[in-house]
Design an enzyme around this catalytic site. Structure first.
Site, PDB file in Angstrom:
ATOM      1  CD  GLU A  77       8.104  -2.959   8.490  1.00 45.38           C
ATOM      2  OE1 GLU A  77       7.554  -4.065   8.286  1.00 45.38           O
ATOM      3  OE2 GLU A  77       8.576  -2.260   7.579  1.00 45.38           O
ATOM      4  CE  LYS A  98      -2.524  -8.890  -4.482  1.00 46.10           C
ATOM      5  NZ  LYS A  98      -3.103  -7.697  -3.802  1.00 46.10           N
ATOM      6  CB  SER A 131       4.650  -7.372   5.827  1.00 47.91           C
ATOM      7  OG  SER A 131       3.777  -8.384   5.400  1.00 47.91           O
ATOM      8  CG  PHE A 150      -0.263   0.376   2.516  1.00 51.51           C
ATOM      9  CD1 PHE A 150      -0.005   1.706   2.827  1.00 51.51           C
ATOM     10  CD2 PHE A 150       0.144  -0.600   3.416  1.00 51.51           C
ATOM     11  CE1 PHE A 150       0.645   2.057   4.003  1.00 51.51           C
ATOM     12  CE2 PHE A 150       0.803  -0.254   4.597  1.00 51.51           C
ATOM     13  CZ  PHE A 150       1.050   1.077   4.882  1.00 51.51           C
ATOM     14  CB  CYS A 161      10.532  -0.636   2.840  1.00 49.17           C
ATOM     15  SG  CYS A 161      11.341  -0.050   1.368  1.00 49.17           S
TER      16      CYS A 161
END
Ligand code: NAD
Length: 483
Positions: free
Chosen positions: A383, A174, A227, A150, A282
């Protein structure tokens, strides 16, 4: 009218067979922007079939012609630059400038793909044996797919699609069901290119569509960004199904600050690294390790600069930090901060309960700083993916390196120093795929591979750069004798 998203398959927009649609919410205004289908295996199969059918003709299209599509694609992205940035802000919550930066980076990947005619060149040796010549040719493999997160809904798919198709493959994207609108708009632009039907395909959806891609025998390879637990699953599933896979995972990026660093300038840079995109990068700075005497001036400057950041709606040009992506993300972030406090961290700056006038229901989290963090705490290890910076102490450089290398992630790490010796030691010894020296966000440009080690990357060929040419082509060896 709320837009019900369609898939793009075989050169046209088609209704998904999904029975479930999830609302796409603007996290600042809480307005519903669209409805995203939870596409089914059948939808994925249609897209794979369309991509397979397109492959033979596309691979025979001369590489120079394939690259020409990329020049036109770039022109369209430039033309719609501001519209794209607006959509990214609306569905993701970041600021307009951050969204512009994202689109710019995405366009750089399209630039890179225009070089594919050069990058696909091969080598050879005449007379490798008497009268025998040996050469290599790079060939595309077929259908590739990208499953994307996202946080960079426009840029991350553009790391992959342009190079993959310029190399002669056909492609399926996708996107994340949380932020599918950016790709929806980008596919409107791809539609204007009049590529042969089936060269590019868009399938919206979540886990089921992703699994269907990974398990489909017609898909040759998958590029994944997301993730770590899902990256691991993607790597395992794709390898089990005999596919090429590059899976970029999550991160916990450390920044070491030496006492010899210019504190004001360093902290200004760290602000962007920690709070840019509300910490949902990230490459975001998650932990700052203050070395020796750096601690006091660093802490003071961090709190001062972080507390002056203007938090607000991303479309407002004066906003310096937007929302996190969703109410669920906000809840998760607040829980992790709470856990940090329970495990012994102190809160030096508390952004947990801020509200923004006019956007009272928006999912804002203000800049937050935890101090007295130690390496064993959850906030130091896992995280958070939000605007929370953990501050730690190390007695010297060696201890800072040891703390950083203890992390099970290895996406990025930076050092702020005026010493060449420490800079060199840092890049030599730290186990992270992207290293910043006096740079808080060590983001590789499109012609370099995007690094990642340990639990931040599963695979061997990274995204971007020449690795991507290797990933999207197979080198065939030709041995010839004519005399
Ligand atoms: P995510 O892992 O939840 O989702 C990523 C993609 O995987 C989405 O398309 C999602 O629909 C799909 N997915 C989710 N669960 C799945 C499952 N069980 N099976 C199959 N597919 C599944 O990630 P996110 O929350 O969208 O993105 C944030 C994460 O991405 C962070 O961890 C961040 O560090 C990471 N990230 C990494 C990089 C990098 O280059 N290493 C870049 C950007 C983001």
């Amino acid at each position: 009218m709320v837009k019900r998203l369609k898939n793009y398959v075989g050169g046209r927009w088609v209704e998904s067979t999904a029975t479930i649609y999830t609302p796409v919410i603007n996290p600042a205004t809480c307005e519903t922007l669209g409805e995203c289908p939870d596409s089914t295996r059948e939808d994925v199969d249609r897209a794979v079939q369309a991509a397979q059918a397109a492959f033979e003709e596309w691979r025979r299209t001369p590489v120079l012609n394939r690259a020409q599509y990329m020049y036109r694609f770039k022109a369209l992205l430039e033309e719609r630059f501001e519209d794209l940035a607006r959509v990214v802000v609306e569905e993701n919550g970041k600021t307009r400038d951050e969204a512009r930066g994202e689109i710019r980076r995405g366009i750089e990947s399209v630039d890179f793909a225009t070089s594919v005619p050069v990058l696909m060149r091969n080598d050879g040796v005449e007379d490798i044996a008497a009268g025998i010549d040996e050469t290599t040719v790079r060939q595309p493999l077929g259908v590739f797919a990208a499953i994307t997160p996202f946080n960079f809904p426009a840029m991350v798919p553009l790391w992959f699609l342009p190079t993959a198709i310029a190399c002669g493959n056909t492609f399926i994207v996708k996107p994340s069901p949380q932020t599918p609108l950016s790709m929806d708009l980008i596919f409107e632009l791809l539609d204007e290119l009049d590529l042969p039907e089936g060269v590019v395909n868009l399938v919206h959806g979540g886990k089921d569509a992703a699994m269907a891609i990974m398990e489909h025998p017609g898909v040759k390879g998958v590029s994944f960004v997301g993730s770590t637990p899902v990256a691991k699953l993607v790597y395992e599933t794709c390898t089990r199904h005999g596919k090429r896979v590059q899976a970029q995972g999550g991160a916990k990026n450390y920044i070491a600050v030496m006492p010899d660093a210019d504190m004001t300038a360093s902290v200004k840079n760290i602000m962007g690294a920690a709070y840019g995109c509300a910490g949902q990068r990230c490459l975001a700075a998650a932990v700052v390790v203050a070395v020796g005497e750096a601690y006091d001036p660093l802490r003071e400057e961090l709190v001062k600069q972080a507390s002056s950041l203007r938090v607000g709606y991303g479309l407002d040009e004066s906003t310096q930090m937007g929302t996190v992506v969703s109410a669920a993300a906000r809840e998760r972030i607040l829980k992790m901060v709470e856990q940090g406090i329970q495990e012994g961290a102190k809160i030096a700056l508390d952004g947990r309960y801020i509200t923004v006038a006019g956007f009272e229901d928006g999912t804002f989290v203000g800049p937050t700083i935890l101090e007295d963090v130690t390496p064993d705490m959850t906030v130091a290890r896992e995280e958070i993916f939000g605007p929370v910076l953990s501050l730690m102490k190390a007695k010297d450089f060696d201890e800072a390196v040891e703390i950083i290398n203890r992390s099970h992630y290895g996406n990025a790490a930076s050092i702020f120093t005026s010493s060449g010796k420490y800079a060199r030691e840092f890049k030599y010894r730290v186990n992270a795929g992207n290293i910043g020296i006096n740079i808080g966000v060590a983001a590789p440009s499109a012609s370099f591979p995007f690094g990642g080690q340990k639990d931040s990357f599963f695979g061997d060929l990274h995204g971007q750069g020449e690795d991507s040419i290797d990933f999207y082509t197979d080198r065939k060896i030709v041995i010839e004798r004519w005399i």
